[in-house]
Design an enzyme around this catalytic site. Structure first.
Site, short mmCIF file in Angstrom:
data_model
loop_
_atom_site.label_atom_id
_atom_site.label_comp_id
_atom_site.label_asym_id
_atom_site.label_seq_id
_atom_site.Cartn_x
_atom_site.Cartn_y
_atom_site.Cartn_z
N LYS A 9 0.84 -1.21 0.00
CA LYS A 9 0.00 0.00 0.00
C LYS A 9 0.87 1.26 0.00
CE LYS A 9 -3.88 -2.25 0.26
NZ LYS A 9 -4.31 -2.84 -1.02
C1 LIG Z 1 -9.88 -1.55 -1.33
C2 LIG Z 1 -9.33 -2.46 -0.26
N1 LIG Z 1 -10.05 -2.66 0.85
C3 LIG Z 1 -9.61 -3.44 1.85
C4 LIG Z 1 -8.39 -4.08 1.77
C5 LIG Z 1 -7.98 -4.99 2.86
O1 LIG Z 1 -6.78 -4.60 3.48
P1 LIG Z 1 -5.88 -5.68 4.22
O2 LIG Z 1 -5.20 -6.51 3.19
O3 LIG Z 1 -4.92 -4.87 5.04
O4 LIG Z 1 -6.78 -6.51 5.08
C6 LIG Z 1 -7.60 -3.91 0.63
C7 LIG Z 1 -6.30 -4.58 0.51
O5 LIG Z 1 -5.84 -4.94 -0.54
C8 LIG Z 1 -8.08 -3.08 -0.43
O6 LIG Z 1 -7.36 -2.87 -1.54
#
Ligand SMILES: Cc1ncc(COP(=O)(O)O)c(C=O)c1O
Length: 367
Positions: free
Chosen positions: A191
């Site tokens: 990210k």
């Molecule tokens: C738009 C979106 N929402 C939620 C998430 C979830 O994040 P995490 O992987 O930290 O759980 C991601 C991760 O790729 C995402 O791109």
């Protein structure tokens, strides 16, 4: 060539990051240490929110807010089908129903006019109670909140900004994670602001919601963690990850600038050959991804692969078409379906060399 080069980033900042990790190891507060609180207040101030609550990942961050708001069976939560699965997965996990709304053809974010229609339809059908909307800031560009807010207000719904991909972005002078009742982000390594493991954060200006989210994140704690007043989760950000994020946050503005410069170079060299990203006036993307569209996607990706240039497709299947959501009533969402057919992502990170980008552009333009 790397799709996202985390190794170069680490090597450039190795000394300060290693020192920060060592401090935590020496200090011994591996859970809930000083750095977690410091990161919360630093990032709350940066985005312009009253509260920040660290948690284990971006998926939990979304889930915690929904749990704190009592979302459950019989509730409709409106969101985009053109996002990572987690956005809608959490809605389904809680027994509520995700209602997918098609996207804007240029920004790939939820279309506010279609949102209004979709809420109206669900109200009319009368089987589900419309409760909330989760706009996603896709690929790093903040969704059109100035148009989404009036729609949500008209129907009495609250907004949860899924800013997993947009930390650092701006829209109309406001930062990502400052829109809606609450916002969530992810510190997954790839990210824009990533740690070296998993991490997430919730932001809100609502004092009561902040208390509830903190409770949900710690086993539904009341006065203390043995006074469990509701069902919650165990969702913590490790102190080591918070320490790494505090160090990485120092270089974050320069990294954002480097990403923006890389995106501008790509757009200059590729426009006319592929559909380059559309950034709305008054917006700055955090460039989690640089995605282009072409009816010749397969050929271009194959040519890049021959040159050992990695690419990826975000997202090959819009969520209303994924197997896990086949239990929902079928819908046709033509824009999402069309974009999924011809979009692909190019390498994007702050350490991308101009020569690497030139090579990528040359391969694409010679297709
Ligand atoms: C738009 C979106 N929402 C939620 C998430 C979830 O994040 P995490 O992987 O930290 O759980 C991601 C991760 O790729 C995402 O791109």
């Amino acid at each position: 060539m790397q799709f996202i080069d985390l190794h170069t980033q680490y090597k450039r900042h190795e000394e300060t990051i290693d020192k920060a990790v060592k401090r935590v190891l020496e200090d011994g507060h591996y859970i809930g240490g000083r750095e977690v609180g410091e990161l919360e207040s630093t990032l709350a101030a940066f985005v312009g929110r009253r509260h920040a609550i660290a948690c284990a990942n971006g998926t939990d961050a979304l889930k915690i807010v929904l749990m704190a708001k009592g979302i459950g069976p019989g509730d409709a939560v409106f969101t985009t089908p053109f996002t990572f699965f987690a956005t809608a997965e959490v809605v389904g996990n809680l027994g509520a129903t995700p209602v997918f709304v098609d996207i804007d053809e240029k920004t790939y974010n939820i279309d506010p006019a279609k949102l209004d229609e979709a809420i109206g339809k669900v109200k009319k059908a009368g089987t589900l109670v419309p409760r909330a909307v989760i706009p996603v800031d896709l690929f790093g560009q903040i969704a059109a909140f100035e148009a989404i807010v009036p729609v949500a207000e008209k129907h009495g719904l609250w907004l949860l900004e899924d800013a997993a991909q947009s930390f650092g972005a701006q829209r109309g002078g406001r930062r990502s994670c400052s829109f809606g009742l609450a916002s969530t982000t992810s510190f997954f390594p790839a990210k824009p602001l990533g740690c070296y493991g998993d991490g997430g954060m919730i932001f809100t200006d609502d004092d009561e919601l902040a208390v509830l989210c903190r409770s949900v994140a710690v086993h539904g704690k009341g006065r203390d963690k043995y006074d469990n007043v509701r069902l919650g989760l165990n969702s913590r950000l490790d102190t080591i990850q918070a320490a790494i994020l505090l160090e990485k946050f120092k270089i974050f503005p320069a990294e954002l600038e480097a990403r923006d410069e890389a995106a501008r170079r790509y757009s200059t060299w590729l426009s006319g050959k592929v559909t380059t990203p559309f950034i709305e006036p008054g917006c700055c993307s955090a460039w989690a991804q640089y995605c282009v569209r072409s009816p010749r996607r397969g050929e271009m990706m194959a040519a890049l692969k021959t040159e050992k240039i990695p690419t990826a497709v975000y997202y090959p299947v819009p969520l209303h078409k994924v197997t896990a959501f086949s239990y929902l009533s079928p819908v046709t969402l033509p824009v999402s379906e069309a974009v999924a057919q011809d979009i692909f992502a190019l390498p994007m990170h702050p350490y991308l060399e101009v020569s690497e980008q030139k090579k990528i552009a040359d391969v694409i333009t010679s297709c």
